[in-house]
Design a protein around this motif. Sequence first.
Motif, PDB file in Angstrom:
ATOM      1  N   GLY A   1     -29.180  98.636  37.898  1.00 18.88           N
ATOM      2  CA  GLY A   1     -29.472  97.479  37.056  1.00 18.88           C
ATOM      3  C   GLY A   1     -28.900  96.175  37.546  1.00 18.88           C
ATOM      4  O   GLY A   1     -28.739  95.237  36.759  1.00 18.88           O
ATOM      5  N   SER A   2     -28.600  96.083  38.830  1.00 15.03           N
ATOM      6  CA  SER A   2     -28.062  94.827  39.361  1.00 15.03           C
ATOM      7  C   SER A   2     -29.191  93.874  39.728  1.00 15.03           C
ATOM      8  O   SER A   2     -30.293  94.294  40.082  1.00 15.03           O
ATOM      9  CB  SER A   2     -27.211  95.100  40.601  1.00 15.03           C
TER      10      SER A   2
ATOM     11  N   THR B   1     -19.583 100.697  37.426  1.00 12.42           N
ATOM     12  CA  THR B   1     -19.614  99.234  37.400  1.00 12.42           C
ATOM     13  C   THR B   1     -18.571  98.642  38.332  1.00 12.42           C
ATOM     14  O   THR B   1     -17.471  99.182  38.480  1.00 12.42           O
ATOM     15  CB  THR B   1     -19.403  98.692  35.975  1.00 12.42           C
TER      16      THR B   1
ATOM     17  N   LEU C   1     -23.120  94.860  30.064  1.00 16.63           N
ATOM     18  CA  LEU C   1     -24.151  95.311  30.988  1.00 16.63           C
ATOM     19  C   LEU C   1     -25.008  94.157  31.475  1.00 16.63           C
ATOM     20  O   LEU C   1     -25.111  93.123  30.816  1.00 16.63           O
ATOM     21  CB  LEU C   1     -25.047  96.340  30.298  1.00 16.63           C
ATOM     22  N   SER C   2     -25.650  94.344  32.607  1.00 17.37           N
ATOM     23  CA  SER C   2     -26.609  93.355  33.090  1.00 17.37           C
ATOM     24  C   SER C   2     -27.820  93.298  32.169  1.00 17.37           C
ATOM     25  O   SER C   2     -28.081  94.229  31.398  1.00 17.37           O
ATOM     26  CB  SER C   2     -27.068  93.712  34.510  1.00 17.37           C
TER      27      SER C   2
ATOM     28  N   GLN D   1     -30.939  93.523  32.993  1.00 12.55           N
ATOM     29  CA  GLN D   1     -31.896  94.572  33.353  1.00 12.55           C
ATOM     30  C   GLN D   1     -31.522  95.901  32.715  1.00 12.55           C
ATOM     31  O   GLN D   1     -32.376  96.637  32.207  1.00 12.55           O
ATOM     32  CB  GLN D   1     -31.952  94.728  34.887  1.00 12.55           C
ATOM     33  N   THR D   2     -30.224  96.213  32.747  1.00  9.62           N
ATOM     34  CA  THR D   2     -29.770  97.480  32.188  1.00  9.62           C
ATOM     35  C   THR D   2     -29.900  97.496  30.675  1.00  9.62           C
ATOM     36  O   THR D   2     -30.331  98.498  30.078  1.00  9.62           O
ATOM     37  CB  THR D   2     -28.311  97.738  32.587  1.00  9.62           C
TER      38      THR D   2
ATOM     39  N   SER E   1     -21.817  97.744  42.770  1.00  7.89           N
ATOM     40  CA  SER E   1     -21.949  98.843  41.812  1.00  7.89           C
ATOM     41  C   SER E   1     -22.763  99.980  42.420  1.00  7.89           C
ATOM     42  O   SER E   1     -22.414 101.156  42.291  1.00  7.89           O
ATOM     43  CB  SER E   1     -22.595  98.357  40.511  1.00  7.89           C
TER      44      SER E   1
ATOM     45  N   SER F   1     -24.449  99.389  36.758  1.00  4.63           N
ATOM     46  CA  SER F   1     -24.596  97.977  36.405  1.00  4.63           C
ATOM     47  C   SER F   1     -23.318  97.223  36.721  1.00  4.63           C
ATOM     48  O   SER F   1     -22.227  97.677  36.361  1.00  4.63           O
ATOM     49  CB  SER F   1     -24.911  97.832  34.907  1.00  4.63           C
TER      50      SER F   1
ATOM     51  N   ILE G   1     -25.776 105.085  34.527  1.00  2.00           N
ATOM     52  CA  ILE G   1     -26.076 103.656  34.413  1.00  2.00           C
ATOM     53  C   ILE G   1     -25.247 102.913  35.448  1.00  2.00           C
ATOM     54  O   ILE G   1     -24.012 102.927  35.400  1.00  2.00           O
ATOM     55  CB  ILE G   1     -25.743 103.143  32.993  1.00  2.00           C
TER      56      ILE G   1
END
Length: 205
Positions: free
Chosen positions: A18-19, A131, A96-97, A99-100, A26, A89, A87
């Motif tokens: 999710g970056s 993370t 969280l990002s 996107q995540t 991450s 991120s 997850i």
Amino acid sequence: MTQDATLGPDRSFLFVLGSSRADGNSETLARAAAAHLPADVPQRWVDLNRLALPDFQDGRHEDAGRRAEGDEELLRRATVDATDIVIVSPLYWYSLSAQTKRYLDYWSGWLNVPGSDFKERMEGGTLWGVTAMAHDEHEVADGLITGLSLSAAYLRMRFGGVLTGTASRPGRVRADERAMTRARTFFRSEAPLARFPYEEAGAVA
């Protein structure tokens, strides 16, 4: 999604990236941990940036006949087919990002699809997190960790915790010896059933 405590071929890991940056710290840390999974444990990696996934629209009261399609359906199937969801991120503003978070918002939609077995499929599986952050003080990630833990509790999943590392510039997480050492055994750590704080308080009482 029910699993036993061993890391055998009956387990399957879905890594959700999710970056907003490719090959970020991450992801580097997650791949370091994944390298120590047994060779017969399937791994699937999904980069949310590569999916045509629009912002989540909560239509549970308006479009009862809605079904997931396209990349959303591929992501839903990958999610329910895995025993373990990781997850991945970075820590953005102590959470969280985007996107995540959008991916987790889609869980809400999948819960409410008519005839959905999403909650039943998720129950008994394990949620993990990875993370990287700029801080040396990893307690600043407590908000991210709490969010994932409570999400797991809602779905009656196990929670394996969050692997944290310190890094800002690309690749610098490799210099975090403590994080890289923990990565070697991260997925072998105990993953207890996630509980809400009030459930834990009740158990003690």
